[in-house]
Design a protein around this motif. Structure first.
Motif, PDB file in Angstrom:
ATOM      1  N   ALA A 103       0.827  -1.205   0.000  1.00 56.65           N
ATOM      2  CA  ALA A 103       0.000   0.000   0.000  1.00 56.65           C
ATOM      3  C   ALA A 103       0.859   1.251   0.000  1.00 56.65           C
ATOM      4  O   ALA A 103       0.466   2.286  -0.545  1.00 56.65           O
ATOM      5  N   THR A 104       2.023   1.176   0.594  1.00 49.93           N
ATOM      6  CA  THR A 104       2.941   2.308   0.665  1.00 49.93           C
ATOM      7  C   THR A 104       4.184   2.005  -0.163  1.00 49.93           C
ATOM      8  O   THR A 104       4.832   0.973   0.066  1.00 49.93           O
ATOM      9  N   PRO A 105       4.519   2.857  -1.147  1.00 51.37           N
ATOM     10  CA  PRO A 105       5.718   2.608  -1.962  1.00 51.37           C
ATOM     11  C   PRO A 105       6.957   2.421  -1.091  1.00 51.37           C
ATOM     12  O   PRO A 105       7.161   3.123  -0.106  1.00 51.37           O
ATOM     13  N   GLY A 106       7.745   1.447  -1.461  1.00 52.27           N
ATOM     14  CA  GLY A 106       8.961   1.165  -0.718  1.00 52.27           C
ATOM     15  C   GLY A 106       8.822   0.064   0.302  1.00 52.27           C
ATOM     16  O   GLY A 106       9.832  -0.491   0.769  1.00 52.27           O
ATOM     17  N   ASP A 107       7.578  -0.248   0.681  1.00 55.83           N
ATOM     18  CA  ASP A 107       7.353  -1.344   1.618  1.00 55.83           C
ATOM     19  C   ASP A 107       7.470  -2.682   0.894  1.00 55.83           C
ATOM     20  O   ASP A 107       7.383  -2.750  -0.346  1.00 55.83           O
ATOM     21  N   PRO A 108       7.619  -3.782   1.621  1.00 55.59           N
ATOM     22  CA  PRO A 108       7.662  -5.101   0.990  1.00 55.59           C
ATOM     23  C   PRO A 108       6.271  -5.518   0.517  1.00 55.59           C
ATOM     24  O   PRO A 108       5.268  -4.895   0.877  1.00 55.59           O
ATOM     25  N   PRO A 109       6.182  -6.565  -0.300  1.00 59.63           N
ATOM     26  CA  PRO A 109       4.873  -7.069  -0.731  1.00 59.63           C
ATOM     27  C   PRO A 109       3.994  -7.414   0.462  1.00 59.63           C
ATOM     28  O   PRO A 109       4.486  -7.725   1.550  1.00 59.63           O
TER      29      PRO A 109
END
Length: 315
Positions: free
Chosen positions: A111-117
């Motif tokens: 949901a947040t760019p840069g976070d893992p899947p």
């Protein structure tokens, strides 16, 4: 389908489905675009633009799946390419809005760019990178917009998939419900530009395992995959809207339900051709085709016998 084996595992429960055995019969399904689309990988869940000139579908990529795009030009379908909004994450289950203004799909993208899947969390267990939420892309005249995650009222847990969109904007999908977060067929009405709280759709026996809804644009009928018991294959069935709810499910019969699974139901632009995926073997001239390899492929069949029979009963 090997594309969604992990998702199917988390959502698998023993069930008994109450289905009518008095369904019409139809000619067997045929492979969609056999000279262009089938390949040495799993394919499924085909959706079309309203003019029928472009198809989007999911294709297995070993440890996940990607959404593909093919265009109909000069009387044939083009070689599939990765859809412009897919290709990095595990994307599956596309659903086209009846007017073609937007497309929904399931994805494990963060949901947040840069976070893992997105992880799948269910029954106190965490499955890394195997979650699914619903995302939306809008058609901007000549291109698709950047994907946007649907709000938390829809994405209420980490395993949400199999969307289908009615003409009034209502969203049918498979998601979590009840205090234990059991998986069920849900409907979220769309009012004043917002999705309302999803409610369980009363369809089939109380113990039925129902997956992959395909709602008619006018809401008059729905096609789903239903399991009779945990060890049995999913079979396609149809139900019709009545003044008091949904009719009993009618199994589409052995001519339609072949192989070990029959899932991913979607309606074509004419609203009466059913597209689905199955690992059933091709026969006849296609039996020796290289793609006839036991993988899932996209099949199509007309629902006209069931729709006509229902219309006749209503007269």
């Amino acid at each position: 389908m090997r594309l969604s084996t992990a998702f199917a595992t988390w959502m698998s429960f023993a069930s008994v489905a109450a289905m009518s055995s008095h369904a019409p019969t139809a000619d067997g399904p045929v492979v969609f675009a056999p000279d262009a689309i089938p390949a040495g990988a799993d394919d499924g869940a085909a959706v079309f633009t309203p003019d029928g000139a472009t198809v989007y579908f999911m294709r297995g990529t070993g440890d996940g799946s990607t959404l593909m795009e093919s265009r109909h030009r000069d009387g044939r379908w083009s070689p599939p390419t990765v859809a412009p909004f897919s290709g990095r994450w595990h994307d599956l289950d596309p659903a086209m809005a009846p007017g073609g203004s937007f497309l929904l799909f399931a994805s494990n993208r963060p949901a947040t760019p840069g976070d893992p899947p997105l992880d799948a969390v269910h029954g106190g267990k965490r499955h890394v990178g195997q979650g699914m939420n619903l995302w939306r892309v809008d058609w901007r005249g000549d291109h698709w917009s950047t994907p946007v995650r649907l709000p938390d009222v829809v994405n209420r847990c980490s395993l949400i998939a199999s969307p289908s969109i009615a003409a009034d904007g209502s969203l049918y999908f498979i998601g979590c419900a009840g205090p234990r977060g059991d998986f069920a067929l849900l409907r979220s009405p769309y009012r004043d530009g917002r999705y309302a709280t999803p409610r369980v759709v009363a369809l089939g026996d109380a113990d039925a395992t129902i997956r992959d809804p395909a709602i008619a644009p006018d809401g008059s009928f729905i096609v789903v995959s239903v399991k009779h018991a945990a060890q049995q294959p999913y079979r396609l069935a149809i139900a019709f809207r009545t003044p008091t709810g949904w009719s009993a499910l009618q199994d589409l019969g052995d001519a339609v339900n072949g192989g070990k699974e029959n899932m991913g139901a979607q309606l074509g632009p004419d609203h009466h051709t059913l597209y689905f995926y199955s690992d059933r073997p091709a026969a006849g001239a296609q039996a020796s085709a290289a793609w006839n390899n036991g993988h899932d492929h996209i099949w199509q069949v007309s629902l006209t016998p069931w729709l006509d029979a229902h219309a006749g009963h209503g007269r």
